[in-house]
Design an enzyme around this catalytic site. Structure first.
Site, short mmCIF file in Angstrom:
data_model
loop_
_atom_site.label_atom_id
_atom_site.label_comp_id
_atom_site.label_asym_id
_atom_site.label_seq_id
_atom_site.Cartn_x
_atom_site.Cartn_y
_atom_site.Cartn_z
CG HIS A 1 47.02 30.20 47.78
ND1 HIS A 1 48.15 29.91 48.49
CD2 HIS A 1 46.86 31.54 47.88
CE1 HIS A 1 48.66 31.02 49.00
NE2 HIS A 1 47.90 32.04 48.63
NE ARG B 1 43.75 41.05 47.06
CZ ARG B 1 44.89 40.52 47.48
NH1 ARG B 1 44.99 40.04 48.71
NH2 ARG B 1 45.94 40.48 46.70
CG ASP C 1 49.41 33.36 45.94
OD1 ASP C 1 48.47 33.90 46.55
OD2 ASP C 1 50.60 33.64 46.16
N1 LIG Z 1 51.25 36.17 46.85
C1 LIG Z 1 51.34 37.47 46.95
O1 LIG Z 1 52.28 38.03 46.39
N2 LIG Z 1 50.43 38.21 47.62
C2 LIG Z 1 49.33 37.73 48.38
C3 LIG Z 1 49.73 37.23 49.73
C4 LIG Z 1 50.37 35.87 49.74
O2 LIG Z 1 49.93 34.95 49.03
O3 LIG Z 1 51.34 35.66 50.47
C5 LIG Z 1 48.31 38.86 48.50
O4 LIG Z 1 47.42 38.75 49.36
O5 LIG Z 1 48.36 39.79 47.72
ZN LIG Z 2 48.32 33.95 48.83
ZN LIG Z 3 51.41 33.60 50.76
#
Ligand SMILES: NC(=O)N[C@@H](CC(=O)O)C(=O)O
Ligand SMILES: [Zn+2]
Ligand SMILES: [Zn+2]
EC number: 3.5.2.3
Length: 432
Positions: free
Chosen positions: A60, A64, A305
């Site tokens: 994850h 970008r 993430d």
């Molecule tokens: N996790 C987040 O807070 N942001 C993520 C999107 C996502 O993972 O849902 C992003 O693309 O910035």
């Molecule tokens: Zn994400």
């Molecule tokens: Zn997400």
């Protein structure tokens, strides 16, 4: 080229540390063990007693590119990954354009091939442009090498759409990876609805915003037999639903982020964008449930993430900053210091949650130091204390709530497919 790594310390299957040597040739691990009798090698790298771990696998990551190059590029994001000890990462598709057909996925693969410093497996989206209206052609995208399907960043609002997505993914042999968020329950929230939203007088995000959709989806996964993987689980109710779904034999897997394991709403010191992410930091009981869920296997593994944003965007308060924090360069030291050193889990458990566990869930041949596997590894200094200095991140995203934290467990060198991809410049070269 045949390279021998000497004086490394490796985890045995029983969790004990042992001194080891490892020989790799043509990008593959050939042999690992004590006193290997391979004397004719091209190079010898002296690990000087550092811990050798399989390279971390992160399913994850937001890179970008294309479209969001001010926040991150494939190049800077994968440099950050290498510095964090990650050798395989999966790129989220919430980019512009979204990889939602053969052409956009091919173009993304071309960019990855040109600039990536670690292995990048690209996701394709579930719906065209991630707007929830039209299913992508999963068969074609799977043939072209999509890692799995996700609309991460937004939830799939329509149950019928999710049902069709699961049927198609399952016949393409891929997982549906879900960001669970019911838009009808969001109400412009920016942080957890509870103590923190009251303390800072901010609109809250209810726990059911996430858990309602997970409950719906595990039933659809049961109906379709699809592999349903849940992104960044954040609430105790979600953990309970996943535990029960697993007990019922439904093919559901789940990940948790380092920040949801280490932080909770009371740790939000001020109304600042560095504490804003989706899902939000929840209550202490939620954090406890995530830790328990990880420990008992309800939650399968850890994923960062990694969500970089520009300084301008994140130097704002909760109301205006975008959701997301960076994670690749702090994940392992953060978890080693706060989970292993504090006695919550063993080093072996942590390493497994960041290597073999995600690899097994997605049938990847990575995350192991076994002979015959790709030579993906990282050498880690488990003893030196060092502060997180966000300005030194290789990621363009310096948006972290962990700046200034003193941590142990810093990666020093990272190898992907037998190639040195990153080495700490201040460290005595591990190579000789
Ligand atoms: N996790 C987040 O807070 N942001 C993520 C999107 C996502 O993972 O849902 C992003 O693309 O910035
Ligand atoms: Zn994400
Ligand atoms: Zn997400």
């Amino acid at each position: 080229m045949k390279i021998k790594v000497i004086n490394a310390r490796v985890l045995q299957s029983d969790g004990k540390m042992e001194s080891t040597e490892m020989v790799m040739e043509n990008g593959m691990i050939q042999e690992i063990g004590r006193n290997l009798n391979q004397t004719v090698v091209d190079r010898v790298w002296d690990a000087k007693g550092l811990f050798i771990s399989p390279g971390f696998v992160d399913v994850h990551v937001h890179l970008r590119e294309p479209g969001g190059e001010a926040k991150e590029t494939i190049e800077t994001g994968t440099q950050a990954a290498a510095k964090g000890g990650f050798t395989t990462i999966c790129a989220m598709p919430n980019t512009t354009p979204v990889p939602d057909d053969g052409q956009t996925l091919d173009e993304l693969k071309r960019r990855i091939k040109e600039t990536a410093h670690v292995r990048v497996l690209p996701y394709a989206s579930i719906t065209s442009r991630q707007v929830g209206q039209k299913l992508v052609d999963m068969e074609t995208l799977a043939d072209k090498g999509a890692f799995a399907f996700t609309d991460d960043g937004v939830g799939i609002q329509d149950a019928g759409m999710m049902l069709e997505a699961m049927k198609a993914a399952s016949s393409a042999g891929k997982a549906v990876v879900a960001h669970c968020e019911d838009n009808s329950l969001v109400h412009k929230g920016v942080c957890h609805e509870g103590d923190v939203s009251q303390r800072l007088s901010l609109p809250g995000i209810m726990s059911t915003t996430e858990s309602v959709q997970i409950a719906r989806d595990v039933l659809l996964a049961e109906q379709t037999g699809c592999h349903y993987h849940i992104c960044h689980v954040s609430t105790k109710e979600s953990v309970r639903i996943i535990r029960n779904a697993k007990k019922a034999g439904i093919h559901v897997t789940a990940e948790v982020t380092p920040h949801h394991l280490v932080l909770q709403e009371d740790d939000i010191m001020e109304d600042h964008g560095f504490y804003k992410m989706n899902p939000p930091l929840r209550s202490r009981e939620d954090q406890q449930a995530l830790l328990e869920g990880l420990k008992d296997g309800t939650i399968d593994f850890i994923a960062t993430d990694h969500a970089p944003h520009t300084e301008e965007e994140k130097q704002q308060g909760f109301l205006d900053a975008p959701f997301g924090i960076t994670g690749l360069e702090t994940a392992f030291p953060l978890l080693y210091t706060h989970l292993v050193e504090e006695g919550f889990c063993t080093l072996k458990e942590l390493v497994d949650w960041m290597t073999v566990k995600p690899a097994a869930v997605f049938h990847l041949p990575y995350g192991t130091l076994a002979p015959g596997a790709p030579a993906d590894f990282t050498l880690i200094d488990l003893t030196s204390d060092r502060a997180v200095v966000r300005e030194t991140f290789l990621s363009k995203g310096k948006n972290t709530p962990f700046n200034g934290w003193t941590l142990k467990g810093w990666p020093v060198l990272t190898v992907v497919n037998g190639n040195l991809t990153w080495e700490e410049s201040t460290h005595e070269a591990a190579r000789t």
